[in-house]
Scaffold this motif. Structure first.
Motif, PDB file in Angstrom:
ATOM      1  N   VAL A 142       0.847  -1.205   0.000  1.00 18.02           N
ATOM      2  CA  VAL A 142       0.000   0.000   0.000  1.00 18.02           C
ATOM      3  C   VAL A 142       0.875   1.245   0.000  1.00 18.02           C
ATOM      4  O   VAL A 142       0.619   2.202  -0.752  1.00 18.02           O
ATOM      5  N   ALA A 143       1.908   1.254   0.818  1.00 14.74           N
ATOM      6  CA  ALA A 143       2.811   2.413   0.857  1.00 14.74           C
ATOM      7  C   ALA A 143       3.501   2.613  -0.490  1.00 14.74           C
ATOM      8  O   ALA A 143       3.625   3.736  -0.980  1.00 14.74           O
ATOM      9  N   PHE A 144       3.930   1.514  -1.108  1.00 18.21           N
ATOM     10  CA  PHE A 144       4.577   1.606  -2.419  1.00 18.21           C
ATOM     11  C   PHE A 144       3.625   2.161  -3.458  1.00 18.21           C
ATOM     12  O   PHE A 144       3.989   3.034  -4.245  1.00 18.21           O
ATOM     13  N   GLN A 145       2.386   1.664  -3.470  1.00 21.32           N
ATOM     14  CA  GLN A 145       1.414   2.123  -4.465  1.00 21.32           C
ATOM     15  C   GLN A 145       1.064   3.597  -4.249  1.00 21.32           C
ATOM     16  O   GLN A 145       0.876   4.338  -5.210  1.00 21.32           O
ATOM     17  N   ALA A 201       1.696   9.041  -6.270  1.00 16.56           N
ATOM     18  CA  ALA A 201       2.100  10.432  -6.078  1.00 16.56           C
ATOM     19  C   ALA A 201       3.130  10.852  -7.126  1.00 16.56           C
ATOM     20  O   ALA A 201       3.035  11.937  -7.710  1.00 16.56           O
ATOM     21  N   VAL A 202       4.105   9.983  -7.373  1.00 13.59           N
ATOM     22  CA  VAL A 202       5.123  10.290  -8.386  1.00 13.59           C
ATOM     23  C   VAL A 202       4.484  10.369  -9.771  1.00 13.59           C
ATOM     24  O   VAL A 202       4.781  11.273 -10.556  1.00 13.59           O
ATOM     25  N   ALA A 203       3.575   9.449 -10.064  1.00 14.24           N
ATOM     26  CA  ALA A 203       2.896   9.466 -11.368  1.00 14.24           C
ATOM     27  C   ALA A 203       2.061  10.727 -11.529  1.00 14.24           C
ATOM     28  O   ALA A 203       2.025  11.320 -12.608  1.00 14.24           O
ATOM     29  N   GLY A 204       1.404  11.150 -10.465  1.00 14.27           N
ATOM     30  CA  GLY A 204       0.600  12.371 -10.517  1.00 14.27           C
ATOM     31  C   GLY A 204       1.455  13.595 -10.788  1.00 14.27           C
ATOM     32  O   GLY A 204       1.100  14.442 -11.623  1.00 14.27           O
TER      33      GLY A 204
END
Length: 146
Positions: free
Chosen positions: A56-59, A64-67
């Motif tokens: 969950v933390a990774f996703q 966030a990075v993708a956004g």
């Protein structure tokens, strides 16, 4: 006379409580095995919980990075389109200036605007064909239960 044969003797009965020790040790061994199994399952559940929390933390981090990256890419694309628009305006103005000595200024404007409108019409017709293909792909077929 009775023949006494050593193989005919009745088996001796163990002393009372001798079978209880074997049963107790078997029960203790089974209980130890179950306790070990419970411990292993508890460790497995804890590992699964840790894995789920890490996933969950990774996703969340990936989202966030993708956004941020998508936002930056969209901003750069808008900026590129603004510069492309400016370049096309400069090209149109340059074409009018270049054609003005050959035909009148109004003739040059008419030629440049006509060519630009023809390009726009060709692009719109191509986009309509693509839209028709997309509509056909997603149109429901008769007899289709979905």
């Amino acid at each position: 006379m009775q023949d006494s044969n050593p193989g005919d003797q009745e088996p001796s009965v163990d002393a009372p409580g001798a079978g209880d020790d074997a049963a107790d040790s078997a029960f203790a061994a089974a209980e130890d095995a179950l306790t070990g199994l419970r411990d292993e399952i508890a460790v497995l559940v804890e590992d699964a919980r840790t894995y789920a929390e890490a996933e969950v933390a990774f996703q969340k981090t990936r989202a966030a990075v993708a956004g941020r990256t998508a936002g930056r890419a969209a901003a750069l694309l808008v900026l590129a389109l603004v510069f492309l628009h400016i370049a096309l305006i400069a090209l149109a103005v340059g074409a009018v200036i270049a054609l003005a000595p050959l035909v009148s200024i109004w003739g040059a404007i008419a030629i440049v605007v006509g060519v630009l409108l023809a390009v726009v019409a060709a692009l719109v017709l191509t986009a309509r064909k693509d839209a028709a293909i997309l509509a056909a792909l997603f149109a429901s077929v008769k007899g289709d239960s979905a």
